[in-house]
Design a protein around this motif. Structure first.
Motif, PDB file in Angstrom:
ATOM      1  N   PRO A   1      70.117  26.478 101.652  1.00  0.00           N
ATOM      2  CA  PRO A   1      70.081  27.703 101.814  1.00  0.00           C
ATOM      3  C   PRO A   1      68.462  28.310 102.172  1.00  0.00           C
ATOM      4  CG  PRO A   1      71.351  27.183 100.010  1.00  0.00           C
ATOM      5  CD  PRO A   1      70.465  26.087 100.448  1.00  0.00           C
ATOM      6  N   LYS A   2      68.318  29.118 102.778  1.00  0.00           N
ATOM      7  CA  LYS A   2      66.875  29.828 102.769  1.00  0.00           C
ATOM      8  C   LYS A   2      66.218  30.165 101.473  1.00  0.00           C
ATOM      9  CE  LYS A   2      67.383  31.365 107.725  1.00  0.00           C
ATOM     10  NZ  LYS A   2      67.342  32.459 108.428  1.00  0.00           N
ATOM     11  N   GLY A   3      65.426  30.190 101.379  1.00  0.00           N
ATOM     12  CA  GLY A   3      64.859  30.338  99.843  1.00  0.00           C
ATOM     13  C   GLY A   3      64.876  29.259  98.944  1.00  0.00           C
TER      14      GLY A   3
ATOM     15  N   ARG B   1      63.159  20.017  96.938  1.00  0.00           N
ATOM     16  CA  ARG B   1      63.091  19.825  95.695  1.00  0.00           C
ATOM     17  C   ARG B   1      63.591  20.767  94.726  1.00  0.00           C
ATOM     18  NH1 ARG B   1      59.277  20.319  91.477  1.00  0.00           N
ATOM     19  NH2 ARG B   1      58.825  18.430  90.203  1.00  0.00           N
ATOM     20  N   GLU B   2      63.457  22.058  94.981  1.00  0.00           N
ATOM     21  CA  GLU B   2      63.972  23.211  94.180  1.00  0.00           C
ATOM     22  C   GLU B   2      65.552  23.125  93.818  1.00  0.00           C
ATOM     23  OE1 GLU B   2      61.060  26.861  94.652  1.00  0.00           O
ATOM     24  OE2 GLU B   2      62.447  26.424  96.244  1.00  0.00           O
ATOM     25  N   SER B   3      66.439  22.415  94.978  1.00  0.00           N
ATOM     26  CA  SER B   3      67.539  22.570  94.878  1.00  0.00           C
ATOM     27  C   SER B   3      68.066  21.281  94.098  1.00  0.00           C
ATOM     28  CB  SER B   3      68.250  22.038  96.388  1.00  0.00           C
ATOM     29  OG  SER B   3      67.843  20.731  96.856  1.00  0.00           O
ATOM     30  N   MET B   4      67.188  20.337  93.868  1.00  0.00           N
ATOM     31  CA  MET B   4      67.456  19.216  93.000  1.00  0.00           C
ATOM     32  C   MET B   4      67.065  19.444  91.637  1.00  0.00           C
ATOM     33  SD  MET B   4      69.211  17.042  94.571  1.00  0.00           S
ATOM     34  CE  MET B   4      70.116  18.752  94.978  1.00  0.00           C
TER      35      MET B   4
ATOM     36  N   ALA C   1      75.655  28.338  87.374  1.00  0.00           N
ATOM     37  CA  ALA C   1      75.826  29.539  88.267  1.00  0.00           C
ATOM     38  C   ALA C   1      77.434  29.647  88.307  1.00  0.00           C
ATOM     39  CB  ALA C   1      75.134  29.399  89.574  1.00  0.00           C
ATOM     40  N   LEU C   2      78.144  28.575  88.544  1.00  0.00           N
ATOM     41  CA  LEU C   2      79.622  28.587  88.825  1.00  0.00           C
ATOM     42  C   LEU C   2      80.106  29.356  87.464  1.00  0.00           C
ATOM     43  CD1 LEU C   2      82.177  27.941  90.087  1.00  0.00           C
ATOM     44  CD2 LEU C   2      82.030  25.499  88.920  1.00  0.00           C
ATOM     45  N   ALA C   3      79.768  29.013  86.407  1.00  0.00           N
ATOM     46  CA  ALA C   3      80.366  29.675  85.247  1.00  0.00           C
ATOM     47  C   ALA C   3      80.095  31.302  85.254  1.00  0.00           C
ATOM     48  CB  ALA C   3      79.642  29.058  83.924  1.00  0.00           C
ATOM     49  N   LEU C   4      78.869  31.471  85.590  1.00  0.00           N
ATOM     50  CA  LEU C   4      78.688  33.142  85.624  1.00  0.00           C
ATOM     51  C   LEU C   4      79.324  33.840  86.904  1.00  0.00           C
ATOM     52  CD1 LEU C   4      77.148  35.487  85.268  1.00  0.00           C
ATOM     53  CD2 LEU C   4      75.345  34.674  86.480  1.00  0.00           C
ATOM     54  N   LEU C   5      79.721  32.931  87.890  1.00  0.00           N
ATOM     55  CA  LEU C   5      80.509  33.474  88.887  1.00  0.00           C
ATOM     56  C   LEU C   5      82.070  33.734  88.528  1.00  0.00           C
ATOM     57  CD1 LEU C   5      80.477  34.175  92.346  1.00  0.00           C
ATOM     58  CD2 LEU C   5      81.485  31.695  92.396  1.00  0.00           C
ATOM     59  N   ARG C   6      82.303  32.684  87.842  1.00  0.00           N
ATOM     60  CA  ARG C   6      83.966  32.791  87.374  1.00  0.00           C
ATOM     61  C   ARG C   6      83.826  33.901  86.386  1.00  0.00           C
ATOM     62  NH1 ARG C   6      87.642  28.373  85.681  1.00  0.00           N
ATOM     63  NH2 ARG C   6      88.728  29.975  86.412  1.00  0.00           N
ATOM     64  N   MET C   7      83.055  33.946  85.565  1.00  0.00           N
ATOM     65  CA  MET C   7      82.935  35.099  84.458  1.00  0.00           C
ATOM     66  C   MET C   7      83.014  36.363  85.049  1.00  0.00           C
ATOM     67  SD  MET C   7      80.447  33.117  81.590  1.00  0.00           S
ATOM     68  CE  MET C   7      80.420  34.534  80.575  1.00  0.00           C
ATOM     69  N   GLU C   8      82.057  36.537  86.015  1.00  0.00           N
ATOM     70  CA  GLU C   8      82.003  38.023  86.726  1.00  0.00           C
ATOM     71  C   GLU C   8      83.481  38.241  87.554  1.00  0.00           C
ATOM     72  OE1 GLU C   8      78.429  38.726  88.675  1.00  0.00           O
ATOM     73  OE2 GLU C   8      77.403  39.365  86.712  1.00  0.00           O
TER      74      GLU C   8
ATOM     75  N   LEU D   1      72.600  31.221  94.468  1.00  0.00           N
ATOM     76  CA  LEU D   1      71.431  30.408  93.734  1.00  0.00           C
ATOM     77  C   LEU D   1      70.135  30.608  94.517  1.00  0.00           C
ATOM     78  CD1 LEU D   1      73.156  27.456  92.256  1.00  0.00           C
ATOM     79  CD2 LEU D   1      71.561  28.853  91.011  1.00  0.00           C
ATOM     80  N   SER D   2      70.213  30.658  95.774  1.00  0.00           N
ATOM     81  CA  SER D   2      69.171  30.713  96.554  1.00  0.00           C
ATOM     82  C   SER D   2      68.698  32.333  96.822  1.00  0.00           C
ATOM     83  CB  SER D   2      69.466  30.319  98.127  1.00  0.00           C
ATOM     84  OG  SER D   2      70.327  31.165  98.569  1.00  0.00           O
ATOM     85  N   GLY D   3      69.586  33.325  96.256  1.00  0.00           N
ATOM     86  CA  GLY D   3      69.075  34.679  96.326  1.00  0.00           C
ATOM     87  C   GLY D   3      68.929  35.486  94.982  1.00  0.00           C
ATOM     88  N   ASP D   4      69.709  36.419  94.785  1.00  0.00           N
ATOM     89  CA  ASP D   4      69.513  37.235  93.468  1.00  0.00           C
ATOM     90  C   ASP D   4      69.496  36.430  92.052  1.00  0.00           C
ATOM     91  OD1 ASP D   4      72.224  36.900  93.972  1.00  0.00           O
ATOM     92  OD2 ASP D   4      72.591  38.694  93.041  1.00  0.00           O
ATOM     93  N   TRP D   5      70.175  35.314  92.054  1.00  0.00           N
ATOM     94  CA  TRP D   5      70.269  34.486  90.882  1.00  0.00           C
ATOM     95  C   TRP D   5      69.201  33.441  90.934  1.00  0.00           C
ATOM     96  CZ3 TRP D   5      76.415  33.372  90.055  1.00  0.00           C
ATOM     97  CH2 TRP D   5      76.989  34.828  89.817  1.00  0.00           C
TER      98      TRP D   5
END
Length: 335
Positions: A119-121, A125-128, A138-145, A289-293
């Motif tokens: 993803p852009k942003g 290295r950051e992705s790893m 992040a998946l946990a937060l997505l499912r919670m929301e 994860l590449s944006g607001d989170w």
């Protein structure tokens, strides 16, 4: 770009000579099949990798395989027109180092269905640094929301807060507007957790649960990396219609509870199985994860960068409970 006839990989065997893992030279014909051939830049080390690399856990389904459940790199060839030479890509879970070769090799073949365009942003290295750990948080937060969790319900308890998932969860949930209460048995790291955004730090050794089926609501929800008695103790403390996302079992696979938090307060228990997450959900998670989170403290959370040859030492330290933060594995060219 042509693939070298031979390249390095941390390969895991289990045969007549015993269980072993180490750096060796292999050819492209030894790699698992896939439409996308990638020159690997980075991977990471997760607890699951340490179990697989040492044989302390039954992770691999067949042998030999290259270890590493996370990978990022650059496409060198593809039979799927969706990917072309030079594309930066990543993959987490999806059978890596379980049913197919993982990211601990200078090259990897990936099924296009599980290959994510970087993803852009985010850098490779950051992705790893994020890897499976951050993806899980992040998946946990997505499912919670998706199940109506909001900051107004109250603070989010994050257990195992000094682990990779815990640290990234503090950063990600704070970015999303939640107050995070970090629970850990490592009080010496509380200042670090506060720097990541934790509003409060709670010493696991000082945390006493009443044992009642219901208690005063203390948390709006929780991300639990521990399970066992920790999960049982948290459930009576969750506010009405709050969610507890469970993604680990460091404290045991069993827990004793009652139906009361569920039928009186409407609490929900959400299982987070990141390895087999459907592609459409993966895309949603990486977009956030590449944006607001996007975590704001990635370089602080990445406390170590190692080469393939250093993996056994890191595995041992992790299994002995001595690891801290995220370890990035430098496999090839920087990105």
């Amino acid at each position: 770009m042509s693939t070298p006839s031979a390249f390095r990989a941390f390969r895991i065997h289990n045969d007549a000579a015993g269980y072993r893992g180490g750096v060796e030279t292999i050819g492209a014909d030894a790699l698992s099949p896939g439409e996308v051939l990638v020159q690997v830049a980075y991977s990471s080390i997760n607890y699951k990798d340490a179990l697989a690399g040492t044989g302390k856990g039954k992770i691999l389904r067949h042998y030999p395989l290259n270890g590493g459940i996370d990978v990022s790199g650059t496409v060198v060839a593809s039979t799927d027109p969706a990917f072309k030479e030079g594309d930066a890509v990543l993959c987490t879970g999806s059978g890596l180092s379980e049913t197919r070769d993982g990211g601990y090799g200078e090259y990897i073949r990936l099924p296009s269905a599980w290959t994510i365009r970087l993803p852009k942003g985010l850098s490779l290295r950051e992705s790893m640094i994020i890897g499976t750990a951050g993806f899980t948080a992040a998946l946990a937060l997505l499912r919670m929301e998706d199940n109506r969790q909001t900051p107004t319900l109250g603070p989010i308890a994050v257990t195992g807060a000094t682990g990779g998932v815990g640290m990234l969860a503090i950063d990600i949930f704070t970015r999303a507007g939640y107050a995070v209460h970090a629970i850990s048995g490592k009080a010496s790291h509380f200042d670090f957790l506060r720097d990541l955004g934790a509003a409060e730090c709670i010493d696991r050794h000082q945390l006493v649960f009443s044992g009642k089926p219901m208690d005063s609501a203390r948390f709006g929800g929780a991300l639990d990396n521990v399970g066992g008695s920790m999960l049982a103790g948290l459930l009576p403390l969750i506010a009405p219609y709050g969610n507890v996302a469970i993604c680990g079992n460091a404290g045991g696979i069993g827990f004793e509870s009652t139906v009361m938090p569920f039928i009186i307060r409407g609490a929900s228990l959400l299982g987070i199985a990141s390895a087999g997450t459907a592609r459409d959900i993966r895309d949603r998670v990486w977009e956030r994860l590449s944006g607001d989170w996007k975590p704001q403290h990635l370089e602080r959370i990445a406390t170590r960068e190692v080469a393939l040859e250093q993996l056994p030492d890191v595995f041992s330290r992790m299994l002995e409970g001595e690891s801290f933060g995220r370890t990035v594995v430098r496999v090839g060219s920087a990105g």
